[in-house]
Design a protein around this motif. Sequence first.
Motif, mmCIF file in Angstrom:
data_model
loop_
_atom_site.group_PDB
_atom_site.id
_atom_site.type_symbol
_atom_site.label_atom_id
_atom_site.label_comp_id
_atom_site.label_asym_id
_atom_site.label_seq_id
_atom_site.Cartn_x
_atom_site.Cartn_y
_atom_site.Cartn_z
ATOM 1 N N SER A 84 0.834 -1.201 0.000
ATOM 2 C CA SER A 84 0.000 0.000 0.000
ATOM 3 C C SER A 84 0.872 1.257 0.000
ATOM 4 O O SER A 84 2.058 1.217 0.329
ATOM 5 N N LYS A 85 0.239 2.369 -0.375
ATOM 6 C CA LYS A 85 0.979 3.634 -0.402
ATOM 7 C C LYS A 85 1.433 4.019 1.007
ATOM 8 O O LYS A 85 2.483 4.605 1.204
ATOM 9 N N ARG A 86 0.599 3.674 1.968
ATOM 10 C CA ARG A 86 0.971 3.978 3.351
ATOM 11 C C ARG A 86 2.236 3.221 3.752
ATOM 12 O O ARG A 86 3.113 3.751 4.428
ATOM 13 N N LEU A 87 2.329 1.967 3.302
ATOM 14 C CA LEU A 87 3.501 1.154 3.611
ATOM 15 C C LEU A 87 4.740 1.688 2.892
ATOM 16 O O LEU A 87 5.846 1.674 3.453
ATOM 17 N N PHE A 133 5.212 4.800 2.089
ATOM 18 C CA PHE A 133 5.563 6.024 2.823
ATOM 19 C C PHE A 133 6.303 5.671 4.114
ATOM 20 O O PHE A 133 7.304 6.301 4.462
ATOM 21 N N PHE A 134 5.826 4.630 4.792
ATOM 22 C CA PHE A 134 6.463 4.240 6.050
ATOM 23 C C PHE A 134 7.861 3.677 5.805
ATOM 24 O O PHE A 134 8.780 3.897 6.608
ATOM 25 N N SER A 135 8.027 2.945 4.692
ATOM 26 C CA SER A 135 9.370 2.435 4.342
ATOM 27 C C SER A 135 10.329 3.603 4.149
ATOM 28 O O SER A 135 11.477 3.555 4.612
ATOM 29 N N TRP A 155 10.091 6.533 5.458
ATOM 30 C CA TRP A 155 10.310 7.123 6.793
ATOM 31 C C TRP A 155 11.372 6.323 7.557
ATOM 32 O O TRP A 155 12.275 6.887 8.173
ATOM 33 N N CYS A 156 11.293 4.987 7.490
ATOM 34 C CA CYS A 156 12.281 4.126 8.157
ATOM 35 C C CYS A 156 13.673 4.374 7.566
ATOM 36 O O CYS A 156 14.656 4.507 8.310
ATOM 37 N N LEU A 164 15.105 7.630 8.777
ATOM 38 C CA LEU A 164 15.587 7.571 10.162
ATOM 39 C C LEU A 164 16.907 6.808 10.270
ATOM 40 O O LEU A 164 17.776 7.171 11.067
ATOM 41 N N ILE A 165 17.055 5.761 9.459
ATOM 42 C CA ILE A 165 18.328 5.019 9.472
ATOM 43 C C ILE A 165 19.464 5.932 9.004
ATOM 44 O O ILE A 165 20.543 5.969 9.605
ATOM 45 N N LEU A 213 19.449 9.192 9.130
ATOM 46 C CA LEU A 213 19.616 10.208 10.181
ATOM 47 C C LEU A 213 20.461 9.665 11.334
ATOM 48 O O LEU A 213 21.332 10.360 11.880
ATOM 49 N N ALA A 214 20.203 8.403 11.694
ATOM 50 C CA ALA A 214 20.979 7.775 12.771
ATOM 51 C C ALA A 214 22.448 7.658 12.364
ATOM 52 O O ALA A 214 23.350 7.882 13.182
ATOM 53 N N GLY A 215 22.663 7.325 11.093
ATOM 54 C CA GLY A 215 24.037 7.227 10.588
ATOM 55 C C GLY A 215 24.753 8.568 10.657
ATOM 56 O O GLY A 215 25.909 8.649 11.099
ATOM 57 N N ALA A 264 23.991 11.175 12.604
ATOM 58 C CA ALA A 264 24.176 11.560 14.015
ATOM 59 C C ALA A 264 25.338 10.789 14.635
ATOM 60 O O ALA A 264 26.120 11.349 15.417
#
Lengths: 47, 419
Positions: free
Chosen positions: A2-5, A7-9, A11-12, A15-16, A18-20, A22
């Motif tokens: 789904s499009k929501r999934l 979008f969430f992928s 987002w994940c 964040l990965i 971003l963590a790298g 930081a």
Amino acid sequence: MSKRLIFFSAWCAFLIILAGIATWFAWSPFSDDERPVSTGYRGPTHK
Amino acid sequence: MTLARAVTCPSCGGSIEVRAAGYTVTLACRYCGSVLDVAHEDVRLITAYKRANANFAIELGTRGTLFDVEWEAIGALRRRSPGAIWQEYLLFNPYAGYRWLVVADGEWQFGTMLLHRPDGAGASIEWRGKTYQLDDDATVETTTVLGEFYWRVSRGDRVQCATFARGSSFLSREAATDEVTWTHLVPVDRRQVEEAFAVRQRYKPRAGLKAIPDGFFKAPGTGENDLPMMFLMALGALLMIGIVQDLMSRPHLCANNRFDVVVGAATATHKIGTIEVTRPWQFVTIQADSNDFSNRWVDLDYSLVNRRTQQSIDAYGIVEYYTGSDSDGPWTEGSHHGETQFAGVPRGSYDVYVDTGSHGWPTDPPANATDPDHPWSAPDSISMWFNACTGGHSWGMFWIFAILLFGAPCLILWRRHRD
């Protein structure tokens, strides 16, 4: 998927990355700083 | 238009209008959410639950005209199968009877109960000379009940539901233990339903996404059941973040030392050792451990002094431990361990210093005290062991990422179970 999934992928992945970044700059808002004032009196605080 | 009568809810005392009196068997109280059996004179309370709320796209009691007939929404169900969640509305007109309005993924269907069963069985059936192919066959559970119905319905009801498709037209067969019902479902334009029944604003597609075919919009509470996959992805991403943090924070180069800190004495400076920061930036973590003591605290002021520039980066920590006893019994507070973390330490060679000062609670022991009975006893002191290491990562950052990752699926889960 789904499009929501999708979008969430994204987002994940964001964040990965971003963590790298930081971790590369060893950045954290939780690091300890210089003592702001002299120690003063301490003791138990739960009572 | 309808033969209405009022009943009093035995749970909350609220007065509820039965819009299809004589037909309605089950009615949910609009004030407290209790489900009532209105077929009995004394109106039995079947079950009560706190939040049979109106989290539906159409407010019950709303009237709207579809296919040239004015319908009143008298009941609403939220149902789910292993792959989807959707809402169903029971429409009533005293002359035309009952119809269904079903919304899933923002798409609306208008349902009419069949009086004559289709012919055939298995994956292909015939109805009015047209063939319908099996599209889906799953167990459907009712998760929310609101309003009134012409049969006994309750939360948790399960039926076996097979759907047969012919283009955009569907035949739905629902098989319960005692009966099989068929419904013919045809698509109805979303805008037509929105205008007819004043669909709540939050269930409409957002304006900016209207032009997108099969758009991103999912009506709240509906949509594909992708929540387990979202949790799985969040868990995978969190593991990945943990691995990234661990690998990118290496290497761990350490220096350690041990000192005795005299309680009540003046602050003393000690050198723990020298460490090398080999990456452009690294965390430096200093662990402080002590021997067993009570009612003391140790102030720790750390300094990383760059050997080349002599610039200093400072941070502080504390180790404190207290015990006592009061009316609630014995208590303890604090720990014999402390951790201090420097963030963003640039590449270089650093001397690690610590200024230590210890005090007693509630008062310091007398300075240079000597016991006449034990004149050679050592002064009251605390043994401290320090370990300063480059590398390591911030657990605070890790948990922030965990919240950001699991926030969205948890929010969706909460919205679903709010009903």
